[in-house]
Design an enzyme around this catalytic site. Structure first.
Site, PDB file in Angstrom:
ATOM      1  CD  GLU A 158       0.029  -4.755   9.355  1.00 45.97           C
ATOM      2  OE1 GLU A 158      -0.031  -4.101  10.423  1.00 45.97           O
ATOM      3  OE2 GLU A 158      -0.574  -4.425   8.319  1.00 45.97           O
TER       4      GLU A 158
ATOM      5  CG  ASP B 112      -1.891  -1.134   1.258  1.00 44.16           C
ATOM      6  OD1 ASP B 112      -1.593  -2.175   0.643  1.00 44.16           O
ATOM      7  OD2 ASP B 112      -2.940  -1.013   1.892  1.00 44.16           O
TER       8      ASP B 112
HETATM    9  C1  GLC Z   1      -2.380  -3.665   4.668  1.00 44.43           C
HETATM   10  C2  GLC Z   1      -1.438  -4.279   3.635  1.00 44.43           C
HETATM   11  C3  GLC Z   1      -2.215  -5.146   2.662  1.00 44.43           C
HETATM   12  C4  GLC Z   1      -3.034  -6.168   3.428  1.00 44.43           C
HETATM   13  C5  GLC Z   1      -3.899  -5.525   4.521  1.00 44.43           C
HETATM   14  C6  GLC Z   1      -4.532  -6.547   5.443  1.00 44.43           C
HETATM   15  O1  GLC Z   1      -3.282  -2.800   4.062  1.00 44.43           O
HETATM   16  O2  GLC Z   1      -0.732  -3.300   2.970  1.00 44.43           O
HETATM   17  O3  GLC Z   1      -1.372  -5.783   1.766  1.00 44.43           O
HETATM   18  O4  GLC Z   1      -3.818  -6.917   2.560  1.00 44.43           O
HETATM   19  O5  GLC Z   1      -3.109  -4.687   5.313  1.00 44.43           O
HETATM   20  O6  GLC Z   1      -3.557  -7.335   6.053  1.00 44.43           O
END
Ligand code: GLC
Length: 425
Positions: free
Chosen positions: A392, A163
């Protein structure tokens, strides 16, 4: 040791299981995310095969009529997340966002099928799922590659799954932010603001959503109408590989038309990927379709293309490049080159290491004969877990945990890596 880690990982996944889908983590991400689900299915497949299929079946049940598979399915209302359904307004019976995410479902299905002990059950499930995944891939090449180049563009940074990458900075400069409705972010109440995107970036994200909403989420129009059109080698590599996997699965089912269409898409995609090779960096880089320029941003997107069965010389060069990055950080694979000015060790996708990306790069490198580097990436991944738990993402210099905790796909990748190591040993 490894069984204890697998047990812990399983607990994380079960804690985030909502029955027919998993949330990435409690609080920060309370819905079903597209590529999280497909990759998490790989983790489930080692202890509950039925649950693994269900994860992907639920995702595909929310596919749009034109083939697009949305990036989030808002199964249950939850006002802890922004932007929620009231911002997207896609008009779906169960609300979804109007953009997509990396096409990993085909890649995951192939692994599920190969691992299934009861092939008759697996075939029956695949018979329903495969045409849907294929339709998604066809949608990509139809609506996101209108000039038929073999490469698809993303029209919003969130589609990439990476993102907040430095890769999108140049493209976002072309996004006007005037007139964005005032909003309150929720992400920074769940996670350290220093690990998250800036407010200015968030305004661009929301401007794009409002722009596409104003066009009625009419996909054939969105590509050309978007001021942000970026061609990401990782995204295209994943799509190409998934087309290959769909073609192989279609052969198993005896579906010759899907097999030949999917194979043709993969071949074309793989050839086109070569235009993203950046000789100065020794890796692939993003192409800005709006300015017509191959970018120089040294991000992990260009390494992720390793998943696409790239030519051997390319795989070798990518392994070399990752070796160089290893001299600049403690924990492979950083999402941005630590030697580059824009590197930020804790801000998401601008430096940190993510286990799902590690897994896919290592998987691709191993298939292309780069087994030493694949092993090194696996070892680094497991060190991170032992040191910092199921975060994460991680600081690639210190190994510190960042972002959300008790993360589903991180746990899934641990199971996947450990189980596959066992098989390989
Ligand atoms: C963040 C990440 C994305 C992922 C989401 C849920 O937005 O950048 O890749 O799918 O989190 O984990």
């Amino acid at each position: 040791m490894s069984q204890a880690l697998i047990d812990q990982a399983r607990k994380v996944m079960e804690g985030n299981d909502r029955g027919s889908y998993t949330v990435p983590t409690h609080g920060l991400y309370p819905f079903q995310w597209n590529w999280d689900s497909a990759l998490s299915a790989l983790g489930f497949s080692h202890f509950d095969m039925d649950r693994a299929w269900v994860e992907i079946e639920t995702l595909m049940a929310h596919q749009w009529d034109d083939g697009m598979v949305p990036h989030i399915v808002f199964h249950e209302p939850d006002d802890g997340y922004f932007p929620g359904p009231e911002v997207w307004q896609t008009g779906r019976p169960v609300p979804t966002t109007g953009i997509t995410q990396p096409a990993v479902a085909g890649f995951a299905l192939r692994k599920l099928y190969d691992r299934a002990e009861d092939k008759a059950v697996a075939r029956a499930r695949l018979t329903k799922l495969l045409p849907k995944v294929h339709a998604w891939h066809q949608w990509f090449y139809r609506d996101r590659d209108p000039e038929n180049t073999g490469l698809v563009a993303i029209i919003h940074p969130w589609e990439s799954g990476r993102d907040n990458s430095v890769d999108w900075d140049e493209g976002l400069d072309a996004v006007p932010i005037e007139g964005v409705a005032p909003f309150t972010r929720r992400d920074t109440t769940h996670a350290n603001p220093d690990h998250r995107p800036s407010d200015e970036q968030y305004k661009c994200y929301i401007w794009l959503v409002e722009h596409f909403r104003g066009l009625g989420w009419d996909n054939p129009k969105l590509h050309d109408a978007s001021p942000f059109r970026l061609v990401d080698p990782g995204f295209n590599g994943i799509l190409t590989r998934s087309c290959d996997d769909v073609a192989d699965l279609a052969d198993v089912l005896g579906n010759l038309s899907i097999a030949s269409e999917a194979r043709a898409m993969a071949t074309k995609g793989r050839e086109a990927l070569e235009s993203l090779w950046n000789p100065a960096l020794g890796q692939y880089t993003c192409y800005n379709r709006v300015t017509g320029r191959l970018q120089d941003t040294p991000s992990v997107g260009g390494l992720l293309a390793a998943v696409a069965d790239v030519p051997h010389a390319r795989a070798e060069a990518l392994a070399r490049r990752i070796g160089l990055l290893a001299e600049r950080c403690g924990y492979l694979v950083p999402s941005h080159d630590p030697a580059n000015d824009a590197f930020d060790s804790q801000r998401y996708w601008r430096g940190p290491t993510w286990l799902i990306v590690n897994y896919m790069i290592a998987e691709g490198l191993a298939r292309s004969g780069q087994t030493e580097m694949a092993k090194r990436i696996h070892a680094n991944s497991l060190h991170l877990i032992e040191k910092s738990g199921f975060a994460e993402y991680y600081d690639p210099i210190s190994g510190e945990p960042c972002g959300g905790s008790s993360f589903t796909w991180t746990a899934a990748m641990v199971i996947e890596i450990l189980k596959n190591l066992k098989v390989a040993a």
